[in-house]
Design an enzyme around this catalytic site. Sequence first.
Site, PDB file in Angstrom:
ATOM      1  N   THR A  32       0.840  -1.198   0.000  1.00 34.60           N
ATOM      2  CA  THR A  32       0.000   0.000   0.000  1.00 34.60           C
ATOM      3  C   THR A  32       0.877   1.250   0.000  1.00 34.60           C
ATOM      4  O   THR A  32       1.931   1.263   0.648  1.00 34.60           O
ATOM      5  CB  THR A  32      -0.880  -0.011   1.272  1.00 34.60           C
ATOM      6  OG1 THR A  32      -1.716  -1.168   1.214  1.00 34.60           O
ATOM      7  CG2 THR A  32      -1.757   1.230   1.371  1.00 34.60           C
ATOM      8  N   GLY A  33       0.414   2.274  -0.704  1.00 29.65           N
ATOM      9  CA  GLY A  33       1.133   3.548  -0.687  1.00 29.65           C
ATOM     10  C   GLY A  33       1.476   3.983  -2.101  1.00 29.65           C
ATOM     11  O   GLY A  33       1.167   3.292  -3.079  1.00 29.65           O
ATOM     12  N   SER A  34       2.147   5.111  -2.219  1.00 27.75           N
ATOM     13  CA  SER A  34       2.418   5.656  -3.555  1.00 27.75           C
ATOM     14  C   SER A  34       3.431   4.801  -4.309  1.00 27.75           C
ATOM     15  O   SER A  34       3.300   4.613  -5.531  1.00 27.75           O
ATOM     16  CB  SER A  34       2.904   7.099  -3.448  1.00 27.75           C
ATOM     17  OG  SER A  34       4.025   7.193  -2.592  1.00 27.75           O
ATOM     18  N   GLY A  86       6.259  -0.764  -0.014  1.00 26.18           N
ATOM     19  CA  GLY A  86       7.113   0.356   0.341  1.00 26.18           C
ATOM     20  C   GLY A  86       7.396   0.402   1.832  1.00 26.18           C
ATOM     21  O   GLY A  86       7.053  -0.530   2.577  1.00 26.18           O
ATOM     22  N   ASP A  88       8.392   3.523   5.206  1.00 28.57           N
ATOM     23  CA  ASP A  88       8.641   4.911   5.602  1.00 28.57           C
ATOM     24  C   ASP A  88      10.088   5.109   6.025  1.00 28.57           C
ATOM     25  O   ASP A  88      10.627   6.203   5.875  1.00 28.57           O
ATOM     26  CB  ASP A  88       7.680   5.295   6.732  1.00 28.57           C
ATOM     27  CG  ASP A  88       6.246   5.182   6.277  1.00 28.57           C
ATOM     28  OD1 ASP A  88       5.878   5.881   5.318  1.00 28.57           O
ATOM     29  OD2 ASP A  88       5.503   4.345   6.832  1.00 28.57           O
ATOM     30  N   LYS A  98       6.788   1.104   8.940  1.00 28.52           N
ATOM     31  CA  LYS A  98       5.730   1.164   7.946  1.00 28.52           C
ATOM     32  C   LYS A  98       4.454   1.674   8.611  1.00 28.52           C
ATOM     33  O   LYS A  98       4.392   1.781   9.821  1.00 28.52           O
ATOM     34  CB  LYS A  98       5.482  -0.229   7.337  1.00 28.52           C
ATOM     35  CG  LYS A  98       6.637  -0.677   6.464  1.00 28.52           C
ATOM     36  CD  LYS A  98       6.396  -2.023   5.761  1.00 28.52           C
ATOM     37  CE  LYS A  98       5.084  -2.155   5.064  1.00 28.52           C
ATOM     38  NZ  LYS A  98       4.792  -1.089   4.105  1.00 28.52           N
ATOM     39  N   GLY A 101       0.591   4.915   5.614  1.00 31.69           N
ATOM     40  CA  GLY A 101      -0.721   4.870   4.951  1.00 31.69           C
ATOM     41  C   GLY A 101      -1.768   4.134   5.771  1.00 31.69           C
ATOM     42  O   GLY A 101      -2.847   3.808   5.260  1.00 31.69           O
ATOM     43  N   GLU A 107      -0.505  -5.205   6.344  1.00 32.64           N
ATOM     44  CA  GLU A 107       0.835  -5.385   5.765  1.00 32.64           C
ATOM     45  C   GLU A 107       1.598  -6.461   6.532  1.00 32.64           C
ATOM     46  O   GLU A 107       2.295  -7.290   5.944  1.00 32.64           O
ATOM     47  CB  GLU A 107       1.589  -4.053   5.788  1.00 32.64           C
ATOM     48  CG  GLU A 107       1.029  -3.075   4.752  1.00 32.64           C
ATOM     49  CD  GLU A 107       1.499  -1.643   4.897  1.00 32.64           C
ATOM     50  OE1 GLU A 107       2.133  -1.306   5.924  1.00 32.64           O
ATOM     51  OE2 GLU A 107       1.238  -0.851   3.979  1.00 32.64           O
TER      52      GLU A 107
HETATM   53  C1  5RP Z   1       1.447   2.174   4.144  1.00 27.46           C
HETATM   54  C2  5RP Z   1       2.923   1.978   4.171  1.00 27.46           C
HETATM   55  C3  5RP Z   1       3.690   2.490   3.006  1.00 27.46           C
HETATM   56  O1  5RP Z   1       4.432   1.454   2.470  1.00 27.46           O
HETATM   57  C4  5RP Z   1       4.608   3.590   3.483  1.00 27.46           C
HETATM   58  O2  5RP Z   1       3.854   4.580   4.154  1.00 27.46           O
HETATM   59  C5  5RP Z   1       5.378   4.218   2.316  1.00 27.46           C
HETATM   60  O3  5RP Z   1       4.488   4.927   1.516  1.00 27.46           O
HETATM   61  P1  5RP Z   1       4.947   5.645   0.172  1.00 27.46           P
HETATM   62  O4  5RP Z   1       5.320   4.564  -0.793  1.00 27.46           O
HETATM   63  O5  5RP Z   1       3.724   6.422  -0.253  1.00 27.46           O
HETATM   64  O6  5RP Z   1       6.111   6.544   0.489  1.00 27.46           O
HETATM   65  O7  5RP Z   1       3.491   1.425   5.067  1.00 27.46           O
HETATM   66  O8  5RP Z   1       0.859   1.796   5.352  1.00 27.46           O
END
Ligand code: 5RP
Length: 224
Positions: A32-34, A86, A88, A98, A101, A107
């Site tokens: 999940t995430g961009s 992904g 953080d 993580k 999101g 996850e």
């Molecule tokens: C969502 C996550 C994402 O993987 C994390 O926040 C990274 O997000 P992005 O790819 O938008 O930078 O853990 O819960």
Amino acid sequence: MTQDELKKAVARAAVEYITPKLFNDSIIGVGTGSTANFFIDYLADIKTRFAGAVASSDASAERLKKLGIDVLDCNSVSELVVYVDGADESNAYLHLIKGGGAALTREKIVRAISKEFVCIADGSKWVDVLGKFPLPVEVIPMARSYVARELVKLGGAPVYREGVVTDNGNVILDVHNLQIIDPVGLENAINQITGVVTNGLFAAKPADVLLLGTADGVKTIKAL
Ligand code: 5RP
């Protein structure tokens, strides 16, 4: 390169990395995430090479379905060949934070049933010590204040993520001011607090490989 270009580069690299591991009946885990969204979009190019996906959020499930990729219930699958998501933050041991999101619990479940966890991240996520990014903790709503007081005892400064309800119907506390010297110990300690569903440290089960987007190209990093 912009941050989005780096995210796209690692997403594309992840598709190349997983392709040789896929069979017609393979099910993969999708995060999940961009960065994960870019991965999903590139994944559509190889959708005939595998059977389907388990998603770590409703949002990712919808994106996969729109691209014609079958989404399976996690309970119908015993093992995922690979999980791509992904993060953080990552340290050199591929311990991660993580949950930016709010999808951390699903996850962790997807990670738990995956043979290999491939983390994809742009270079800004690479750190010496985890904790600059506030650590997300998913909490049963009625336990929010109690859990916050317990997190203060552990040295953190929890902040309620206003207006966010997880796919599981819970709330998120983001814990600031942590310098996480012992990620496995802190992950376990927070998970022992009554009312915590889970926290965003992926240290007991870290990533297996990190594809990190840098100005010099995508680096493939294995844990120390
Ligand atoms: C969502 C996550 C994402 O993987 C994390 O926040 C990274 O997000 P992005 O790819 O938008 O930078 O853990 O819960």
